[in-house]
Design a protein around this motif. Structure first.
Motif, PDB file in Angstrom:
ATOM      1  N   GLY A  80      -6.441  -0.777  -1.244  1.00  0.00           N
ATOM      2  CA  GLY A  80      -5.016  -0.686  -1.521  1.00  0.00           C
ATOM      3  C   GLY A  80      -4.430  -1.895  -2.210  1.00  0.00           C
ATOM      4  N   ASN A  81      -3.136  -1.794  -2.491  1.00  0.00           N
ATOM      5  CA  ASN A  81      -2.410  -2.837  -3.205  1.00  0.00           C
ATOM      6  C   ASN A  81      -2.460  -4.175  -2.484  1.00  0.00           C
ATOM      7  OD1 ASN A  81      -1.457  -1.283  -5.423  1.00  0.00           O
ATOM      8  ND2 ASN A  81       0.076  -0.336  -4.077  1.00  0.00           N
ATOM      9  N   ASN A  82      -2.698  -5.232  -3.270  1.00  0.00           N
ATOM     10  CA  ASN A  82      -2.646  -6.618  -2.800  1.00  0.00           C
ATOM     11  C   ASN A  82      -3.730  -6.975  -1.787  1.00  0.00           C
ATOM     12  OD1 ASN A  82      -0.234  -7.078  -4.349  1.00  0.00           O
ATOM     13  ND2 ASN A  82       0.889  -5.992  -2.723  1.00  0.00           N
ATOM     14  N   THR A  83      -4.703  -6.122  -1.623  1.00  0.00           N
ATOM     15  CA  THR A  83      -5.811  -6.441  -0.720  1.00  0.00           C
ATOM     16  C   THR A  83      -6.767  -7.412  -1.412  1.00  0.00           C
ATOM     17  OG1 THR A  83      -5.736  -4.496   0.694  1.00  0.00           O
ATOM     18  CG2 THR A  83      -7.910  -5.431   0.298  1.00  0.00           C
ATOM     19  N   HIS A 117      -7.373  -7.799  -5.318  1.00  0.00           N
ATOM     20  CA  HIS A 117      -8.175  -8.901  -5.863  1.00  0.00           C
ATOM     21  C   HIS A 117      -9.572  -8.811  -5.242  1.00  0.00           C
ATOM     22  CE1 HIS A 117      -9.157 -12.817  -7.569  1.00  0.00           C
ATOM     23  NE2 HIS A 117      -9.682 -13.124  -6.392  1.00  0.00           N
ATOM     24  N   ILE A 118     -10.535  -8.419  -6.045  1.00  0.00           N
ATOM     25  CA  ILE A 118     -11.908  -8.213  -5.564  1.00  0.00           C
ATOM     26  C   ILE A 118     -12.815  -9.218  -6.257  1.00  0.00           C
ATOM     27  CG2 ILE A 118     -13.804  -6.569  -5.370  1.00  0.00           C
ATOM     28  CD1 ILE A 118     -11.647  -4.342  -5.530  1.00  0.00           C
ATOM     29  N   HIS A 119     -13.434 -10.050  -5.461  1.00  0.00           N
ATOM     30  CA  HIS A 119     -14.296 -11.101  -6.029  1.00  0.00           C
ATOM     31  C   HIS A 119     -15.489 -10.471  -6.742  1.00  0.00           C
ATOM     32  CE1 HIS A 119     -16.844 -14.675  -6.306  1.00  0.00           C
ATOM     33  NE2 HIS A 119     -15.752 -15.395  -6.078  1.00  0.00           N
ATOM     34  N   PRO A 120     -15.890 -11.035  -7.871  1.00  0.00           N
ATOM     35  CA  PRO A 120     -17.039 -10.473  -8.602  1.00  0.00           C
ATOM     36  C   PRO A 120     -18.316 -10.392  -7.778  1.00  0.00           C
ATOM     37  CG  PRO A 120     -15.869 -12.072  -9.958  1.00  0.00           C
ATOM     38  CD  PRO A 120     -15.275 -12.161  -8.588  1.00  0.00           C
TER      39      PRO A 120
END
Length: 337
Positions: free
Chosen positions: A119-122, A105-108
């Protein structure tokens, strides 16, 4: 499995080869456990007998000791440093080139560099900055406005709290927490009032932080970790601590709030350093010592009692408790004599 002929190793390590240049080397091993195909090293006289009996296909050794090993040799002025460099040639690369995992999940509003892995779920929060070449494992959290420098590596389950700055080429191992609140409370009667921790953590370049270590954010000023610092597993660094460049802190040590440690120090395992003390540059503190006052001169320092059998230790403890009265009795005797 990687393998090299001895000539290639000599060229990569920039050392002199004495022996069969074509022999294949596929691993590193201790002198005692090395077999055919292994490269070993000799730098400590404690292992001289192991050197004489070693089955290693080649040994990294100093010019002064080269005649003591009849086999193939890589001759280096500093064998241990040469071994350290050689170890990277055989290391297993655990970094995956997965790019940006779908479950991350990467904030815009986060800023991402080039050639990065997440990686996964970071989770990467708003305003966070991830520089070029950074690798972040699974289940990490990069807090709001935090910054991760170029070519740094974060293993799985690392938490970098808001506004923390990590320099270039850092390696942060699994389950490290950087930037959690410092342990700050004001006592009123029987109650404790929490003090908001308003500072951050600033980490320099080429720093390593071992697994399960915690580095707390400052109360007002920042907690600071200098360039080249190496921190082992399970170390506690409290709020507002400052650690100078190229200092090493070994496992299970604890540094209390606002302590200052100079450059090029070695803090051995299990050391306790109380709050507000200062340790000058080039100091070694031996294992399980308590630093309860500032150290102003370079050198090696120790505290506590050495190991003895329990029966002797119990007798000595009784004597320790009698030291003050014994000293007073001796002083009284000398003044009345």
């Amino acid at each position: 499995m990687r393998s090299y002929d001895l000539a290639s190793l000599a060229e990569l390590l920039q050392v002199k080869l004495d022996g069969d240049a074509t022999i294949k080397i596929s691993g590193l091993a201790t002198l005692a456990n090395a077999n055919e195909g292994d490269l070993s090293f000799y730098h400590n006289p404690l292992y001289f007998n192991d050197l004489l009996k070693s089955r290693a296909s080649a040994v990294i050794i100093s010019p002064q000791q080269a005649d003591n090993f009849p086999g193939n040799k890589l001759i280096a002025e500093q064998p241990y440093i040469c071994y350290a460099r050689a170890s990277h040639l055989f290391a297993v690369n655990t970094q995956e080139n997965y790019g940006l995992a779908e479950s991350a999940h990467i904030h815009p509003q986060a800023r991402l560099g080039e050639k990065i892995n997440i990686g996964n779920n970071t989770v990467v929060e708003a305003g966070a900055s991830i520089a070029d070449g950074v690798s972040i494992g699974a289940n990490c959290v990069i807090g709001r406005n935090a910054s991760i420098g170029k070519d740094s590596r974060l293993d799985h389950n690392v938490c970098i709290a808001h506004d923390v700055v990590v320099g270039q080429r850092a390696h942060i191992y699994s389950s490290v927490v950087i930037g959690s609140d410092g342990f700050g409370f004001a006592k009123e009667g029987e109650k404790y009032h929490k003090i908001a921790q308003l500072g951050s953590v600033l980490i320099g370049d080429d720093v390593e932080v071992g697994a399960n270590t915690c580095i707390d954010r400052g109360a007002l000023d920042d907690t600071r970790i200098g360039d080249g610092v190496k921190i082992d597993n399970q170390v506690q660094i409290a709020h507002n601590v400052e650690i100078g460049d190229n200092t090493v802190i070994c496992g299970c040590s604890a540094v209390a709030g606002s302590a200052r440690i100079g450059k090029n120090c070695v803090i051995a395992g299990g050391v306790g350093i109380i709050n507000h003390v200062e340790i000058t540059d080039n100091v070694t503190v031996t294992a399980m010592s308590l630093v309860n006052q500032s150290i102003t001169r370079p050198g090696s320092y120790s505290s506590g009692t050495g190991l003895s059998n329990t029966r002797e230790w119990k007798k000595n403890i009784v004597r320790f408790r009698q030291l003050d009265s014994m000293a007073k009795s001796i002083k009284k005797y000398l003044t009345t004599k």
